[in-house]
Write a protein that holds these residues in place. Structure first.
Motif, PDB file in Angstrom:
ATOM      1  N   GLU A  41      46.508  40.700  35.743  1.00  0.00           N
ATOM      2  CA  GLU A  41      45.168  41.008  35.224  1.00  0.00           C
ATOM      3  C   GLU A  41      44.267  39.784  35.283  1.00  0.00           C
ATOM      4  O   GLU A  41      43.078  39.878  35.620  1.00  0.00           O
ATOM      5  N   LYS A  42      44.812  38.617  34.976  1.00  0.00           N
ATOM      6  CA  LYS A  42      44.034  37.384  35.040  1.00  0.00           C
ATOM      7  C   LYS A  42      43.760  36.982  36.484  1.00  0.00           C
ATOM      8  O   LYS A  42      42.673  36.485  36.810  1.00  0.00           O
ATOM      9  N   LEU A  43      44.733  37.201  37.355  1.00  0.00           N
ATOM     10  CA  LEU A  43      44.568  36.828  38.757  1.00  0.00           C
ATOM     11  C   LEU A  43      43.526  37.704  39.451  1.00  0.00           C
ATOM     12  O   LEU A  43      42.853  37.246  40.383  1.00  0.00           O
ATOM     13  N   VAL A  44      43.388  38.956  39.021  1.00  0.00           N
ATOM     14  CA  VAL A  44      42.392  39.838  39.625  1.00  0.00           C
ATOM     15  C   VAL A  44      40.979  39.299  39.399  1.00  0.00           C
ATOM     16  O   VAL A  44      40.145  39.262  40.321  1.00  0.00           O
ATOM     17  N   SER A  45      40.699  38.859  38.167  1.00  0.00           N
ATOM     18  CA  SER A  45      39.373  38.302  37.886  1.00  0.00           C
ATOM     19  C   SER A  45      39.134  37.013  38.663  1.00  0.00           C
ATOM     20  O   SER A  45      38.022  36.764  39.158  1.00  0.00           O
ATOM     21  N   LEU A  46      40.189  36.189  38.810  1.00  0.00           N
ATOM     22  CA  LEU A  46      40.052  34.967  39.598  1.00  0.00           C
ATOM     23  C   LEU A  46      39.794  35.289  41.066  1.00  0.00           C
ATOM     24  O   LEU A  46      38.989  34.629  41.724  1.00  0.00           O
ATOM     25  N   ALA A  47      40.480  36.299  41.583  1.00  0.00           N
ATOM     26  CA  ALA A  47      40.309  36.664  42.993  1.00  0.00           C
ATOM     27  C   ALA A  47      38.901  37.180  43.260  1.00  0.00           C
ATOM     28  O   ALA A  47      38.289  36.847  44.283  1.00  0.00           O
ATOM     29  N   GLN A  87      37.304  34.019  49.272  1.00  0.00           N
ATOM     30  CA  GLN A  87      36.267  33.651  50.233  1.00  0.00           C
ATOM     31  C   GLN A  87      35.775  34.845  51.041  1.00  0.00           C
ATOM     32  O   GLN A  87      34.594  34.885  51.431  1.00  0.00           O
ATOM     33  N   GLU A  88      36.644  35.809  51.308  1.00  0.00           N
ATOM     34  CA  GLU A  88      36.208  36.984  52.064  1.00  0.00           C
ATOM     35  C   GLU A  88      35.130  37.760  51.320  1.00  0.00           C
ATOM     36  O   GLU A  88      34.181  38.267  51.938  1.00  0.00           O
ATOM     37  N   LEU A  89      35.255  37.856  49.995  1.00  0.00           N
ATOM     38  CA  LEU A  89      34.227  38.533  49.203  1.00  0.00           C
ATOM     39  C   LEU A  89      32.937  37.730  49.172  1.00  0.00           C
ATOM     40  O   LEU A  89      31.832  38.288  49.261  1.00  0.00           O
ATOM     41  N   ALA A  90      33.061  36.411  49.041  1.00  0.00           N
ATOM     42  CA  ALA A  90      31.862  35.565  49.024  1.00  0.00           C
ATOM     43  C   ALA A  90      31.106  35.644  50.347  1.00  0.00           C
ATOM     44  O   ALA A  90      29.872  35.643  50.367  1.00  0.00           O
ATOM     45  N   ALA A  91      31.844  35.726  51.460  1.00  0.00           N
ATOM     46  CA  ALA A  91      31.180  35.828  52.765  1.00  0.00           C
ATOM     47  C   ALA A  91      30.362  37.112  52.869  1.00  0.00           C
ATOM     48  O   ALA A  91      29.230  37.108  53.383  1.00  0.00           O
ATOM     49  N   ILE A  92      30.910  38.219  52.351  1.00  0.00           N
ATOM     50  CA  ILE A  92      30.162  39.478  52.386  1.00  0.00           C
ATOM     51  C   ILE A  92      28.941  39.389  51.485  1.00  0.00           C
ATOM     52  O   ILE A  92      27.861  39.898  51.820  1.00  0.00           O
ATOM     53  N   ARG A  93      29.070  38.751  50.336  1.00  0.00           N
ATOM     54  CA  ARG A  93      27.928  38.614  49.434  1.00  0.00           C
ATOM     55  C   ARG A  93      26.809  37.806  50.094  1.00  0.00           C
ATOM     56  O   ARG A  93      25.628  38.117  49.928  1.00  0.00           O
ATOM     57  N   ASN A 149      38.026  46.342  45.712  1.00  0.00           N
ATOM     58  CA  ASN A 149      39.147  47.197  45.327  1.00  0.00           C
ATOM     59  C   ASN A 149      40.415  46.827  46.096  1.00  0.00           C
ATOM     60  O   ASN A 149      41.521  46.833  45.527  1.00  0.00           O
ATOM     61  N   ALA A 150      40.271  46.517  47.386  1.00  0.00           N
ATOM     62  CA  ALA A 150      41.439  46.095  48.169  1.00  0.00           C
ATOM     63  C   ALA A 150      41.990  44.781  47.668  1.00  0.00           C
ATOM     64  O   ALA A 150      43.209  44.547  47.706  1.00  0.00           O
ATOM     65  N   THR A 151      41.105  43.908  47.189  1.00  0.00           N
ATOM     66  CA  THR A 151      41.567  42.627  46.639  1.00  0.00           C
ATOM     67  C   THR A 151      42.445  42.844  45.415  1.00  0.00           C
ATOM     68  O   THR A 151      43.471  42.165  45.240  1.00  0.00           O
ATOM     69  N   ASP A 152      42.064  43.777  44.558  1.00  0.00           N
ATOM     70  CA  ASP A 152      42.897  44.086  43.393  1.00  0.00           C
ATOM     71  C   ASP A 152      44.293  44.532  43.824  1.00  0.00           C
ATOM     72  O   ASP A 152      45.307  44.081  43.266  1.00  0.00           O
ATOM     73  N   ARG A 153      44.345  45.410  44.829  1.00  0.00           N
ATOM     74  CA  ARG A 153      45.649  45.877  45.305  1.00  0.00           C
ATOM     75  C   ARG A 153      46.466  44.731  45.906  1.00  0.00           C
ATOM     76  O   ARG A 153      47.670  44.603  45.641  1.00  0.00           O
ATOM     77  N   MET A 154      45.816  43.890  46.701  1.00  0.00           N
ATOM     78  CA  MET A 154      46.519  42.781  47.330  1.00  0.00           C
ATOM     79  C   MET A 154      47.044  41.788  46.295  1.00  0.00           C
ATOM     80  O   MET A 154      48.130  41.218  46.449  1.00  0.00           O
ATOM     81  N   LEU A 200      50.113  34.459  47.555  1.00  0.00           N
ATOM     82  CA  LEU A 200      49.355  34.811  46.359  1.00  0.00           C
ATOM     83  C   LEU A 200      48.131  33.918  46.212  1.00  0.00           C
ATOM     84  O   LEU A 200      47.033  34.396  45.884  1.00  0.00           O
ATOM     85  N   GLU A 201      48.283  32.624  46.466  1.00  0.00           N
ATOM     86  CA  GLU A 201      47.137  31.721  46.396  1.00  0.00           C
ATOM     87  C   GLU A 201      46.106  32.055  47.474  1.00  0.00           C
ATOM     88  O   GLU A 201      44.899  31.936  47.241  1.00  0.00           O
ATOM     89  N   THR A 202      46.578  32.478  48.639  1.00  0.00           N
ATOM     90  CA  THR A 202      45.646  32.847  49.699  1.00  0.00           C
ATOM     91  C   THR A 202      44.836  34.077  49.312  1.00  0.00           C
ATOM     92  O   THR A 202      43.628  34.152  49.569  1.00  0.00           O
ATOM     93  N   VAL A 203      45.478  35.047  48.683  1.00  0.00           N
ATOM     94  CA  VAL A 203      44.772  36.260  48.264  1.00  0.00           C
ATOM     95  C   VAL A 203      43.757  35.935  47.173  1.00  0.00           C
ATOM     96  O   VAL A 203      42.606  36.393  47.211  1.00  0.00           O
ATOM     97  N   VAL A 204      44.168  35.122  46.202  1.00  0.00           N
ATOM     98  CA  VAL A 204      43.270  34.784  45.097  1.00  0.00           C
ATOM     99  C   VAL A 204      42.126  33.901  45.589  1.00  0.00           C
ATOM    100  O   VAL A 204      40.988  34.001  45.115  1.00  0.00           O
TER     101      VAL A 204
END
Length: 518
Positions: free
Chosen positions: A324-330, A335-341, A430-435, A510-514
């Motif tokens: 749950e904590k890692l999801v908020s950090l991710a 970086q993939e989300l930041a690039a889309i933003r 949503n995919a980030t949460d699953r990953m 895990l660090e790569t996903v987050v």
């Protein structure tokens, strides 16, 4: 007469009081005035990005003021300083800055890095070397530097027009035409458009910066995977050496029992077969270790004949944060989300710029030099220097802005692309949460299994090995039980090495996903 003077004085004083009554308030209002966001550009590279409820990325303006060319140049210099900084790649790679600074002292000399690797293989050091020399990271950095040069193109056209206007300006010498082909609309464009163009370039640079970080973290994960593979093969070779020594002792026991007639020669043959199998397994592991080293040399951009010293065991994570904590950090650091933003921010600025150029202007144009240079005034002037009136329509009742209100296809395409990116961002979140949950599950599973083999199974197999060896020497148990105890002990030790590798690799994933170090 006095009555007439008094009658005229009262209106004059009244209108004078009206003119000066609100001067203080007007001055305060002008001082506190803040222009709209379209006049401002983000002044710092490390700009925060907020998300609206519709997941639309909106940049926070650092200073709401009309941008000039010095601010755009300052913004460019900030990005260049961030790229060329001493620890610019360390942050993107998740490398310790102190180690990165030490490794950077070697410059670009492969021999210096080879001498460093010949001493020992430290995970922090090889990650720092990869961050400094990896070609994928260098290529991504060059893309960022190439895009940074676009900041100069934002004002280059305006600067050229202003220079041309300055060179062609002249006094009225009564010879030749009084007009030139310049226009103040082109020489001095609306400053909000300059800000929007700067924001478009800034969003593009920020997106490429995130892609550079993506390349960096992918290289970091590849380095960590190769390191744990090398650590596993090195440890497995050492385990096989120890097991072969134990089987040699068992072979001596079987030979003694065979000579005394208490066992058959098949026991000696079976032990010999096991020893030969372990020899071949050792050769395979040694070759695999060489292949892993070649992979590390590729990631560090070093020659394939570079020598490596012994592997220094890196520490494993003692605890893992809950998912749950890692999801908020991710969602914050991936970086993939930041690039889309930043892509969304770029398209928002493009749409706003297109609408500003297409729709009616913020001014009526009464102060425009539409006739360019008019150097005469008065009744003899060929035309008035400034516009005196504004028209609701042109001749033949055509609108002043003929394309106002028309849905341009290219603008609609940009808006639809923007909406598509907003939905893509939601899908990626949503995919980030699953990953994150999948990567956390694998990491936690490997950690629990490593603890199982290391603290519970290995002591039991070692006790069974000691007991079975003594009982086989006395003839209390058959040879199959004795060699089974040796095999179980070998499997347990190899399983510990395997789970250690799996835990290191899964934690790196895990660090790569987050998107940040944990």
């Amino acid at each position: 007469m006095k009555i007439n003077i008094f009658t005229l004085t009262i209106p004059v004083l009244f209108f004078a009081s009206v003119c000066f009554a609100d001067y203080g308030a007007m001055k305060k209002e002008l001082k506190d005035y803040t222009p709209q966001d379209s006049f401002a550009i983000r002044q710092l590279p490390d700009i925060a990005v907020q998300k609206t409820p519709s997941h639309t990325a909106v940049p926070f303006p650092v200073g709401s003021q009309i941008p000039d060319r010095s601010q755009i140049h300052h913004l460019k210099q900030g990005y260049e300083k961030q790229i060329y900084g001493p620890n610019g790649d360390a942050a993107a790679m998740g490398v310790d800055e102190k180690i990165f600074a030490q490794v950077s002292q070697a410059g670009d000399d492969p021999k210096a890095f080879a001498a460093l690797l010949a001493q020992k293989i430290d995970l922090k050091e090889i990650k720092a070397i990869a961050a400094l020399r990896n070609t994928d990271i260098k290529a991504a950095r060059k893309k960022v530097l190439a895009e940074i040069q676009s900041f100069d193109q934002v004002t280059h056209l305006d600067d050229s027009l202003q220079q041309y206007a300055a060179f062609t300006a002249a006094l009225n010498n009564r010879v030749g035409p009084l007009k030139t082909k310049n226009s103040i609309r082109a020489g001095h464009p609306f400053p909000g458009l300059v800000a929007l163009k700067g924001r478009v370039i800034q969003s593009q640079v920020d997106m490429l910066m995130e892609q550079m970080k993506i390349a960096g973290k992918q290289v970091r994960q590849d380095v960590e995977n190769a390191y744990w593979e090398l650590a596993y093969t090195t440890r497995s070779i050492r385990i096989i050496h120890e097991t072969m020594a134990a089987f040699d002792r068992l072979l001596d026991v079987a030979a003694s029992l065979y000579k005394s007639g208490r066992t058959s020669y098949q026991d000696v043959i079976k032990v010999t077969i096991k020893i030969e199998e372990l020899k071949e397994q050792r050769v395979s592991l040694e070759n695999e270790a060489d292949n892993v080293k070649i992979r590390l040399f590729e990631l560090m951009n070093l020659p394939a004949d570079t020598r490596m010293g012994p592997v220094k065991t890196a520490p494993l994570p003692e605890t893992i944060s809950p998912p749950e904590k890692l999801v908020s950090l991710a969602r914050e650091h991936r970086q993939e989300l930041a690039a889309i933003r930043f892509q969304i921010s770029k398209l928002q600025s493009m749409v706003e710029m297109a609408e500003s150029m297409k729709q009616s202007s913020f001014t009526l144009g009464l102060s425009y030099f539409e006739a360019d240079h008019v150097n005469t005034a008065g009744t003899g002037a060929p035309q008035q220097p400034f516009g005196e009136k504004t028209m609701a329509s042109m001749k033949n009742n055509q609108p002043v802005n003929p394309w106002y209100g028309v849905d341009s296809p290219w603008l609609q395409q940009t808006r639809q692309t923007l909406a598509s990116l907003e939905h893509t961002l939601t899908a990626r979140e949503n995919a980030t949460d699953r990953m994150v949950y999948n990567a956390w599950f694998k990491t936690d599973k490997n950690r629990r299994e490593l603890d199982l083999y290391k603290n519970r199974i290995l002591p039991l197999t070692k006790s069974a090995l000691d007991v079975s060896t003594r009982e086989y020497e006395t003839g209390s148990i058959p040879f199959s039980q004795a060699i089974g105890s040796y095999t179980d002990w070998l499997k347990a030790k190899l399983a510990i090495a395997q789970k250690t590798k799996d835990l290191g690799i899964s934690f790196a994933a895990l660090e790569t996903v987050v998107g940040t170090s944990l």
